[in-house]
Design a protein around this motif. Structure first.
Motif, PDB file in Angstrom:
ATOM      1  N   SER A 188       7.497   3.930   0.691  1.00 18.76           N
ATOM      2  CA  SER A 188       6.344   3.929  -0.214  1.00 18.76           C
ATOM      3  C   SER A 188       6.773   3.541  -1.623  1.00 18.76           C
ATOM      4  N   PRO A 376      -1.848  -0.284  -3.402  1.00 23.61           N
ATOM      5  CA  PRO A 376      -0.809   0.243  -2.518  1.00 23.61           C
ATOM      6  C   PRO A 376       0.353  -0.744  -2.394  1.00 23.61           C
ATOM      7  N   GLY A 398       0.408   2.900   2.066  1.00 21.79           N
ATOM      8  CA  GLY A 398       1.340   3.176   0.979  1.00 21.79           C
ATOM      9  C   GLY A 398       1.779   4.618   0.919  1.00 21.79           C
TER      10      GLY A 398
END
Length: 747
Positions: A188, A376, A398
């Motif tokens: 992420s 994201p 994300g």
């Protein structure tokens, strides 16, 4: 001699081309190819193994082995000599295969009578497609000429596999590339979920003519393209301005590769073997990619990346396929790239639904811009540029760092429900926009937003933020190829203050160094840059840029209130020196006729544990303190947030970390200094609630987090939660997350 000479290699490739052009089914075509190769190399066996999935190879055609083993014999990646070729992307050549470590005997193939083994990878620019094998009864190693010739043949097979020349019916053959679902687990870079279609930053070059009909003409085309490439690199070098040291170094490396005789010679040899100029470039690019995966030295990996980039440029010159392919960007684009600079990402802007990168880091320039754009971002998504095609359906998670390419219906439905739930929640939060973040006990928490671009400012009103708790000024430096002028900065800062319409904006002075290296700044070779020469350290040692930034802020204020904050302060002395510099700047600006700000606040970002133990006089001297949670947490736990193995290892609600936060709250309360918490955790409702219960009365976060945080704060009695947390800490509870969750369940 069984050597595959240049003339024989060209003959074989032409015969392969004729076979590929014949309208036959995929299996029949593969069978003919194995026969042709075995015949040309005068070996008893030729076999083609293709990937069934990312970890499994399947025998798809053979001349010489038991035909009943076709589509039955399978090997895991790394298993046996064939699996080793696939895993390492390097040839295996031996005169006594059974004696080689890792050899796996497969009785169903009948290969025990063949002693010699030569296997080469079938690969295309880092995409592993399979393995091409020849075997013979005679116990001998194949010559360098034969190895090289078989690699040339494998290159043609790779291109034809990519173009779908071997597609079968049903499950008879490996499925078409870029048609089946793929899940890629990365990391992420920015939270959020997005559904859209792939837009490749650099579209794939499609080679439709892997075999060269006229070697002399192909050599001529290669030399023409090389001349154009060298001229373009030389032009770029000539345009580099003084001070663009890092950029100059990259281009000098480009020039070295572009003028490399070894690189050109290898491509000339590939053409002599029968490849087209494009296929020759791609063959050498694939070899460079294979070497890249084996190199541990990051500097050498970067240099091989430079060669990779040059190969792309050369291929585009040869094929005429530029970045502008004529394809229209979809309505819901998700940008897919190996990596991307901040300026390029900003050019795409908010039209992007998400970003997926093969490289990148949580602190990279691209991640900073993605956070500023609130889109994201997934990083470290291995092979995504190889797997994805323009227009492919794509889901970006994300939150989990997961990408779904061409998802099946069940995954798409579940993901759609997740997005719908988030949208529904955001609509609920919108109704809270004009309400205060006030707990049931009456305690009010000030919620502000983080920003770094003018594009962020419209979110100030729509999100319900009470101001900008952190404006990252480094973004204006990162997206330029030269140091911005004072007048440019003053104009930008003025527009920011104008857009805030009287709301407080805290400008953080330049936080560069570490992972944020300016394009025109020479990178420092530091073993641990996050703890190195960065932020205020750099500003105090080289005060020119910091002073210019201070001057621009004073001029932008035009007599209005001004709040600025120094990043990465580790000692009270650093803060005193920076504030003294600012006082001198204000005095000089007034002498020049510029009005002083009507109100001045000078604060410090508390990102180092040392500052929590500074003298009380420091807390009294600072007009405000902002806890920089991202850095403070990584230094407190000695867990590098760029390291995927440890960055999620420690919980923000760990009792020891919360004791540090409580101590900072107590020091600020004693000094009467306002305190805020800024960072990713400030935007996570449970963490935000805990900080508020510990006495933090202001939180700064990304705009999308304000609604969820406000929603939760308005549901709880902070006094009761504070008592529960204090009691648990007194009992020595190691992790407070269950305690906080338990309190919420009682409400």
């Amino acid at each position: 001699m069984n050597d595959l000479s240049e003339s024989e290699s060209r003959k074989l490739l032409r015969r392969l081309q004729d076979t590929l052009a014949t309208p036959t089914k995929g299996q029949e075509r593969l069978d003919r190819i194995t026969h042709l190769i075995a015949d040309s190399m005068r070996s008893q066996v030729c076999s083609i193994y293709l990937f069934r999935d990312a970890e499994t190879l399947e025998l798809c055609a053979t001349e010489g082995l038991n035909p009943e083993a076709v589509h039955k014999t399978r090997l895991r990646l790394g298993e046996g000599l064939v699996g080793r070729v696939a895993r390492t992307a390097r040839p295996v050549n031996t005169g006594n295969a059974p004696s080689v470590k890792g050899f796996r005997y497969m009785p169903e193939t009948g290969e025990e009578i063949y002693s010699s083994f030569l296997g080469v990878p079938i690969q295309r620019v880092g995409e592993k497609l399979g393995v091409l094998v020849v075997q013979s009864k005679e116990a001998r190693e194949f010559s360098e000429d034969e190895v090289y010739g078989l690699e040339v043949v494998a290159m043609v097979l790779a291109e034809m596999t990519e173009l779908g020349a071997f597609l079968g019916e049903g499950e008879a053959l490996t499925r078409a590339h870029h048609t089946y679902p793929v899940m890629i687990r990365g990391a992420s870079g920015q939270e959020g979920a997005a559904k859209g279609r792939v837009w490749l930053h650099e579209p794939r070059v499609v080679i439709t003519n892997p075999v060269g009909e006229d070697p002399e003409r192909e050599l001529e085309r290669l030399h023409e393209a090389m001349s154009a490439l060298r001229e373009s690199v030389d032009r770029m070098l000539a345009e580099v301005v003084v001070g663009d040291g890092d950029h100059l170094q990259v281009l000098e490396t480009y020039k070295m590769f572009a003028h490399s005789r070894g690189w050109l010679r290898r491509m000339e040899e590939d053409i002599a073997r029968g490849l087209s100029a494009e296929a020759a470039v791609e063959k050498e690019q694939s070899s460079a990619r294979a070497r890249l995966e084996q190199v541990p030295d990051p500097y050498l990996r970067d240099r091989l990346h430079d060669l990779d980039d040059l190969s792309h440029r050369l291929l585009r010159l040869l094929t005429g396929q530029g970045r502008d392919t004529g394809a229209e960007m979809p309505e819901d684009p998700v940008l897919v790239a190996r990596n991307i600079g901040p300026a390029e990402l900003l050019e795409y802007g908010r039209q992007l639904k998400g970003v997926v990168l093969e490289e990148g880091s949580v602190g990279s320039h691209a991640a900073i811009v993605a956070r500023a754009l609130a889109i994201p971002l997934v990083i470290h998504a291995e092979r995504v540029t190889t797997e994805a095609l323009n227009g492919d359906p794509i889901l970006v998670d994300g939150d989990q760092g997961i990408v779904h390419l061409r998802p099946d219906d069940s995954v798409a439905t579940a993901f759609g429900e997740k997005i719908a739930m988030q949208a529904e929640a955001q609509s609920r939060y919108a109704s809270l926009r004009d309400l205060p973040a006030q707990a049931r006990c009456g305690t009010r928490i000030k919620l502000t937003m983080n920003a770094g671009l003018m594009a962020d400012l419209p979110s100030l009103a729509s999100s319900g933020a009470e101001g900008v708790g952190l404006f990252r000024t480094e973004l204006q430096f990162l997206v330029r190829s030269h140091v911005p002028r004072r007048a440019e900065l003053a104009a930008i800062y003025k527009r920011v203050m104008d857009a805030a319409e009287g709301r407080r904006v805290v400008f953080r002075t330049l936080d560069i160094g570490s992972d944020k290296v300016l394009p025109y700044m020479k990178p420092q070779d530091e073993p641990n840059p996050a703890m190195g020469w960065r932020a205020i350290r750099l500003g105090l040692d080289r005060p020119g840029v910091l002073k210019m930034q201070m001057q621009a802020l004073v001029r932008a204020a035009q007599g209005r209130p001004l709040a600025l904050m120094f990043p990465f302060i580790a000692t009270a002395g650093e803060f005193d020196r920076a504030r003294e510099m600012f006082d001198k700047v204000i005095a000089r600006e007034q002498a020049l006729g510029h009005p002083a700000p009507s109100g001045i606040e000078v604060g410090a970002m508390l990102e180092t544990p040392s500052l929590a133990f500074a003298p009380l006089s420091f807390f009294r001297a600072a007009d405000f303190i902002s806890i920089g949670g991202n850095d403070l947490k990584q230094f407190f736990f000695a867990a590098d947030r760029e390291n995927e193995r440890v960055r999620r290892r420690y919980d923000t609600l760990d009792g020891s970390f919360l004791r540090l936060i409580r101590q900072i709250v107590e020091r600020c309360d004693e000094a009467g200094t306002p305190l805020s918490y800024c960072g990713e955790d400030a935007g996570r409702p449970l963490e935000a609630l805990t900080f508020a219960a510990l006495g933090v009365r202001a939180l700064s976060m990304r705009p999308a987090s304000i609604g969820p945080v406000k929603h939760l704060l308005r549901r709880v009695h902070l006094g009761d939660l504070s008592d529960e947390i204090q009691a648990a800490m007194d009992r020595g509870v190691e992790n407070l997350r269950p305690v906080v969750l338990g309190c919420l369940s009682h409400d």
